[in-house]
Scaffold this motif. Structure first.
Motif: not given
Length: 115
Positions: A26-33, A62-77
């Motif tokens: 579904v469109n992940i815009f429907s999820f605030s986070a 434990s992952v700060k500085g090593r991991f990053s998170i991103s979202r592509d709302n157009a791709k719902n990913t």
């Protein structure tokens, strides 16, 4: 019915990188986070990273500085880029909303960090 499908896991050597993807039905815009969680053998599931609908991110120490998170709302990913992986990052990784909902847990994707 909302489905979240994780992919991108695998076996990687310490110091390596992986990029996990979470595709939503579904469109992940429907999820605030959205969040990435992980569960290692014998341990409770823990929040690794989260991202708000406007891009605010927060990470476990434990992952700060090593991991990053991103979202592509157009791709719902939602993505989790994991760098400088350590053996202690070995776990099954899941995506879900943040806060998590029992309705949205998927099968997860296994990440194994080993030489």
């Amino acid at each position: 019915q909302v489905q979240l499908v994780e992919s991108g896991g695998g076996l990687v050597q310490p110091g390596g990188s992986l990029r996990l993807s979470c595709a939503a039905s579904v469109n992940i815009f429907s999820f605030s986070a959205m969040g990435w969680y992980r569960q290692a053998p014998g341990k409770e599931r823990e929040l690794v990273a989260r991202i708000s609908d406007y891009g605010y991110t927060k990470f476990a120490d434990s992952v700060k500085g090593r991991f990053s998170i991103s979202r592509d709302n157009a791709k719902n990913t939602v993505y989790l880029q994991m760098n400088r992986l350590k053996p202690e990052d070995t776990a099954v990784y899941y995506c879900n909303t943040y806060p998590s909902s029992d309705h949205y847990w998927g099968q997860g994707t296994q990440v194994t960090v080993s030489s």
